[in-house]
Design a protein around this motif. Structure first.
Motif, PDB file in Angstrom:
ATOM      1  N   SER A  41      -0.246 -10.183  17.541  1.00  0.00           N
ATOM      2  CA  SER A  41      -0.106  -8.736  17.463  1.00  0.00           C
ATOM      3  C   SER A  41      -0.095  -8.286  16.010  1.00  0.00           C
ATOM      4  O   SER A  41       0.036  -9.084  15.077  1.00  0.00           O
ATOM      5  CB  SER A  41       1.184  -8.301  18.168  1.00  0.00           C
ATOM      6  OG  SER A  41       2.311  -8.792  17.455  1.00  0.00           O
ATOM      7  N   PHE A  42      -0.234  -6.967  15.832  1.00  0.00           N
ATOM      8  CA  PHE A  42      -0.208  -6.400  14.480  1.00  0.00           C
ATOM      9  C   PHE A  42       1.117  -6.703  13.778  1.00  0.00           C
ATOM     10  O   PHE A  42       1.145  -7.048  12.597  1.00  0.00           O
ATOM     11  CB  PHE A  42      -0.441  -4.886  14.570  1.00  0.00           C
ATOM     12  CG  PHE A  42      -0.399  -4.202  13.229  1.00  0.00           C
ATOM     13  CD1 PHE A  42      -1.516  -4.178  12.403  1.00  0.00           C
ATOM     14  CD2 PHE A  42       0.776  -3.597  12.784  1.00  0.00           C
ATOM     15  CE1 PHE A  42      -1.472  -3.560  11.170  1.00  0.00           C
ATOM     16  CE2 PHE A  42       0.822  -2.987  11.543  1.00  0.00           C
ATOM     17  CZ  PHE A  42      -0.304  -2.956  10.735  1.00  0.00           C
ATOM     18  N   THR A  43       2.228  -6.576  14.521  1.00  0.00           N
ATOM     19  CA  THR A  43       3.544  -6.841  13.921  1.00  0.00           C
ATOM     20  C   THR A  43       3.680  -8.291  13.481  1.00  0.00           C
ATOM     21  O   THR A  43       4.201  -8.591  12.395  1.00  0.00           O
ATOM     22  CB  THR A  43       4.655  -6.497  14.926  1.00  0.00           C
ATOM     23  OG1 THR A  43       4.529  -5.132  15.322  1.00  0.00           O
ATOM     24  CG2 THR A  43       6.028  -6.729  14.318  1.00  0.00           C
ATOM     25  N   GLU A  44       3.210  -9.215  14.334  1.00  0.00           N
ATOM     26  CA  GLU A  44       3.285 -10.637  13.975  1.00  0.00           C
ATOM     27  C   GLU A  44       2.444 -10.931  12.743  1.00  0.00           C
ATOM     28  O   GLU A  44       2.856 -11.688  11.849  1.00  0.00           O
ATOM     29  CB  GLU A  44       2.842 -11.495  15.166  1.00  0.00           C
ATOM     30  CG  GLU A  44       3.810 -11.445  16.348  1.00  0.00           C
ATOM     31  CD  GLU A  44       3.250 -12.179  17.556  1.00  0.00           C
ATOM     32  OE1 GLU A  44       1.997 -12.304  17.641  1.00  0.00           O
ATOM     33  OE2 GLU A  44       4.046 -12.627  18.404  1.00  0.00           O
ATOM     34  N   ASN A  45       1.244 -10.365  12.686  1.00  0.00           N
ATOM     35  CA  ASN A  45       0.393 -10.564  11.506  1.00  0.00           C
ATOM     36  C   ASN A  45       1.030  -9.979  10.247  1.00  0.00           C
ATOM     37  O   ASN A  45       0.964 -10.554   9.158  1.00  0.00           O
ATOM     38  CB  ASN A  45      -0.976  -9.929  11.730  1.00  0.00           C
ATOM     39  CG  ASN A  45      -1.883 -10.781  12.591  1.00  0.00           C
ATOM     40  OD1 ASN A  45      -1.720 -12.004  12.664  1.00  0.00           O
ATOM     41  ND2 ASN A  45      -2.835 -10.157  13.273  1.00  0.00           N
ATOM     42  N   LEU A  46       1.661  -8.813  10.399  1.00  0.00           N
ATOM     43  CA  LEU A  46       2.311  -8.176   9.249  1.00  0.00           C
ATOM     44  C   LEU A  46       3.461  -9.034   8.732  1.00  0.00           C
ATOM     45  O   LEU A  46       3.628  -9.217   7.510  1.00  0.00           O
ATOM     46  CB  LEU A  46       2.817  -6.790   9.646  1.00  0.00           C
ATOM     47  CG  LEU A  46       3.471  -5.967   8.518  1.00  0.00           C
ATOM     48  CD1 LEU A  46       2.492  -5.724   7.389  1.00  0.00           C
ATOM     49  CD2 LEU A  46       3.987  -4.632   9.076  1.00  0.00           C
ATOM     50  N   LEU A  47       4.271  -9.554   9.662  1.00  0.00           N
ATOM     51  CA  LEU A  47       5.370 -10.435   9.245  1.00  0.00           C
ATOM     52  C   LEU A  47       4.846 -11.701   8.569  1.00  0.00           C
ATOM     53  O   LEU A  47       5.442 -12.210   7.615  1.00  0.00           O
ATOM     54  CB  LEU A  47       6.225 -10.790  10.466  1.00  0.00           C
ATOM     55  CG  LEU A  47       7.040  -9.643  11.067  1.00  0.00           C
ATOM     56  CD1 LEU A  47       7.755 -10.112  12.335  1.00  0.00           C
ATOM     57  CD2 LEU A  47       8.049  -9.121  10.043  1.00  0.00           C
ATOM     58  N   LEU A  48       3.716 -12.216   9.075  1.00  0.00           N
ATOM     59  CA  LEU A  48       3.132 -13.411   8.471  1.00  0.00           C
ATOM     60  C   LEU A  48       2.649 -13.122   7.058  1.00  0.00           C
ATOM     61  O   LEU A  48       2.826 -13.939   6.140  1.00  0.00           O
ATOM     62  CB  LEU A  48       1.987 -13.924   9.345  1.00  0.00           C
ATOM     63  CG  LEU A  48       1.311 -15.231   8.890  1.00  0.00           C
ATOM     64  CD1 LEU A  48       2.348 -16.346   8.722  1.00  0.00           C
ATOM     65  CD2 LEU A  48       0.220 -15.646   9.862  1.00  0.00           C
ATOM     66  N   ILE A  49       2.056 -11.930   6.860  1.00  0.00           N
ATOM     67  CA  ILE A  49       1.602 -11.558   5.517  1.00  0.00           C
ATOM     68  C   ILE A  49       2.792 -11.454   4.566  1.00  0.00           C
ATOM     69  O   ILE A  49       2.750 -11.922   3.416  1.00  0.00           O
ATOM     70  CB  ILE A  49       0.832 -10.222   5.558  1.00  0.00           C
ATOM     71  CG1 ILE A  49      -0.597 -10.466   6.056  1.00  0.00           C
ATOM     72  CG2 ILE A  49       0.760  -9.570   4.177  1.00  0.00           C
ATOM     73  CD1 ILE A  49      -1.455 -11.246   5.079  1.00  0.00           C
ATOM     74  N   VAL A  50       3.863 -10.838   5.030  1.00  0.00           N
ATOM     75  CA  VAL A  50       5.073 -10.725   4.204  1.00  0.00           C
ATOM     76  C   VAL A  50       5.608 -12.106   3.833  1.00  0.00           C
ATOM     77  O   VAL A  50       6.014 -12.363   2.685  1.00  0.00           O
ATOM     78  CB  VAL A  50       6.148  -9.903   4.939  1.00  0.00           C
ATOM     79  CG1 VAL A  50       7.479  -9.946   4.187  1.00  0.00           C
ATOM     80  CG2 VAL A  50       5.687  -8.461   5.104  1.00  0.00           C
ATOM     81  N   ALA A  51       5.600 -13.033   4.815  1.00  0.00           N
ATOM     82  CA  ALA A  51       6.066 -14.390   4.538  1.00  0.00           C
ATOM     83  C   ALA A  51       5.172 -15.090   3.528  1.00  0.00           C
ATOM     84  O   ALA A  51       5.651 -15.811   2.632  1.00  0.00           O
ATOM     85  CB  ALA A  51       6.126 -15.187   5.844  1.00  0.00           C
ATOM     86  N   LEU A  52       3.857 -14.892   3.638  1.00  0.00           N
ATOM     87  CA  LEU A  52       2.930 -15.519   2.691  1.00  0.00           C
ATOM     88  C   LEU A  52       3.103 -14.936   1.285  1.00  0.00           C
ATOM     89  O   LEU A  52       3.032 -15.670   0.283  1.00  0.00           O
ATOM     90  CB  LEU A  52       1.494 -15.327   3.166  1.00  0.00           C
ATOM     91  CG  LEU A  52       1.100 -16.107   4.421  1.00  0.00           C
ATOM     92  CD1 LEU A  52      -0.306 -15.708   4.872  1.00  0.00           C
ATOM     93  CD2 LEU A  52       1.173 -17.617   4.163  1.00  0.00           C
ATOM     94  N   ILE A  53       3.329 -13.621   1.204  1.00  0.00           N
ATOM     95  CA  ILE A  53       3.576 -13.013  -0.115  1.00  0.00           C
ATOM     96  C   ILE A  53       4.861 -13.575  -0.723  1.00  0.00           C
ATOM     97  O   ILE A  53       4.918 -13.884  -1.919  1.00  0.00           O
ATOM     98  CB  ILE A  53       3.647 -11.476   0.021  1.00  0.00           C
ATOM     99  CG1 ILE A  53       2.261 -10.912   0.340  1.00  0.00           C
ATOM    100  CG2 ILE A  53       4.185 -10.851  -1.261  1.00  0.00           C
ATOM    101  CD1 ILE A  53       2.260  -9.414   0.581  1.00  0.00           C
ATOM    102  N   ALA A  54       5.896 -13.731   0.098  1.00  0.00           N
ATOM    103  CA  ALA A  54       7.158 -14.302  -0.390  1.00  0.00           C
ATOM    104  C   ALA A  54       6.954 -15.735  -0.870  1.00  0.00           C
ATOM    105  O   ALA A  54       7.491 -16.141  -1.917  1.00  0.00           O
ATOM    106  CB  ALA A  54       8.218 -14.234   0.704  1.00  0.00           C
TER     107      ALA A  54
END
Length: 435
Positions: A2-15
């Protein structure tokens, strides 16, 4: 996903990318002296950071593995996160192929911007501002990642070592601190206001002790006040009253036949006790310290320390006394005029912007005061008078001039072949020659 899961994954990758960027810059920017101080105070993580700096290859290999893996995953996830929603919006005004292409480009731009700001710029600025603090916080998790990535780290490190050996490049950085490093730090500290300019000047002068010879600071032969060993009491008293110094050479007939030195305090004690002064008395004489004129000021200080004296005669290669030097002369070089009285200054700045300089002024002091470049044949002389003699190729006379590096050096006074005063003014012509 989902969009939310992808967004959280992007945030984790940025971190994750920010973590590796912090770790990389913090280790490289951490100051070894500060880390050593923290380690001496009992901080165990400071020792871990020091060990990582000594062998940084594996550490940076782990960082690069992490950064590249995150970058690849970020590109994949980012395109899937923003691409479809943007394409759906753009299809209202554009054809589907055009909307899809533009959505892909915008998605890449958005993801790239997020990574540049939050995973690159901000972490690196923080690491540069407080490198030791960041390095201490991240060293433990980085060591755990080193264990996790150990097989890949070994493979990539060996490949990098092979390339470095083939290219003839060093595999470790040189951590030795040189005099140039210390001088550069002192200059940076002065510019930043951390240390005062006079303090920075003293640091520079300390290093000059290694390069300046004793002849650049000594009192020349003509200025030495000495006593004959057979001088009667009244002559000795009159001499020391007329020219008071702390130490006098005692000689037989000429200055080159030195028997020893006598301290003025010993003479004063005899005067106060009402005893006659006889320089033939061996109890008054001290063994003279004699140094060659080729010694550096640092070596002269070592001689003073070893022989527990603060006075030495300077001789040339033929054994002729050419001058004398005291501990005060050496220390005045270190202080560079910071505590020199105005009436004793050898370099005086006049109201019209010109300089009045004593001919015996050491050339390094002249260069520093006037902000000049290194003059020609600099190894052939020590003082301003020597510079003028080399440039003129003869003994200077009054009104002789030398134009060099935008300045005119004019001889004002010569006393028995000794240059007493030199007037230095700015010269706008391009000439660099004796006149």
């Amino acid at each position: 996903m989902s969009f939310t899961e992808n967004l959280l994954l992007i945030v984790a990758l940025i971190a994750a990318s920010a973590f590796f960027a912090l770790a990389e810059i913090a280790l490289a920017a951490s100051r070894r002296l500060r880390l050593r101080q923290l380690a001496d105070e009992g901080n165990p993580r400071a020792l871990l950071v020091l060990r990582a700096q000594e062998q940084p290859g594996h550490y940076f290999t782990a960082v690069q593995i992490g950064l590249n893996a995150v970058a690849i995953l970020g590109g994949i996830v980012g395109e899937g996160l923003f691409g479809p929603p943007l394409a759906a919006v753009l299809e209202r005004w554009l054809a589907p192929p055009t909307a899809a292409a533009l959505a892909f480009a915008l998605s890449v731009l958005i993801v790239t911007s997020l990574f540049v700001v939050f995973a690159d710029l901000l972490p690196k600025r923080v690491s540069m501002a407080v490198p030791e603090r960041v390095a201490l916080r991240l060293i433990t998790p980085m060591n755990r990642l080193l264990l996790l990535f150990k097989p890949a780290i070994w493979l990539y490190s060996r490949a990098a070592d092979l390339v470095l050996r083939l290219a003839g490049l060093p595999q470790q950085r040189d951590e030795r601190i040189t005099a140039d490093d210390i001088l550069a730090l002192a200059e940076a500290g002065a510019q930043a206001g951390a240390i005062h300019r006079p303090e920075q000047q003293v640091i520079e002068n300390l290093f000059e002790l290694e390069t300046r010879t004793v002849s650049s600071t000594m009192i020349p032969r003509a200025g030495i006040v000495w006593l004959r060993h057979d001088d009667p009491d009244d002559v000795v008293r009159a001499r020391i009253a007329a020219e008071p110094f702390s130490t006098y050479p005692v000689c037989r007939e000429t200055l080159d036949l030195v028997l020893g030195t006598v301290d003025a305090k010993d003479l004063f004690q005899r005067v106060l006790k009402g005893e006659p002064i006889r320089l033939t008395d061996a109890a008054l004489l001290h063994k003279p310290v004699v140094v060659p004129e080729q010694l550096s000021l640092s070596e002269v200080l070592q001689q003073f320390r070893q022989q527990h004296e603060d006075f030495a005669l300077v001789v040339n290669e033929y054994g002729t006394v050419v001058g004398m030097v005291t501990l005060g002369d050496v220390m005045s070089t270190v202080m560079a005029g910071l505590v020199t009285q105005d009436d004793e200054e050898m370099i005086v700045r006049r109201d019209d912007g010109s300089w009045l300089i004593d001919g015996l002024t050491p050339m390094p002091d002249v260069l520093r005061a006037l902000s000049l470049q290194e003059p020609p044949h600099v190894d052939d002389y020590d003082s301003l008078a020597g510079f003028l003699m080399v440039m003129l190729r003869r003994v200077p006379r009054r009104t002789d001039r030398v134009v060099w590096d935008g300045h005119r050096f004019e001889v004002l006074d010569v006393d028995n072949y000794r240059i007493d005063q030199v007037l230095v003014t700015r010269d706008t012509s391009d000439a660099t020659a004796p006149q």
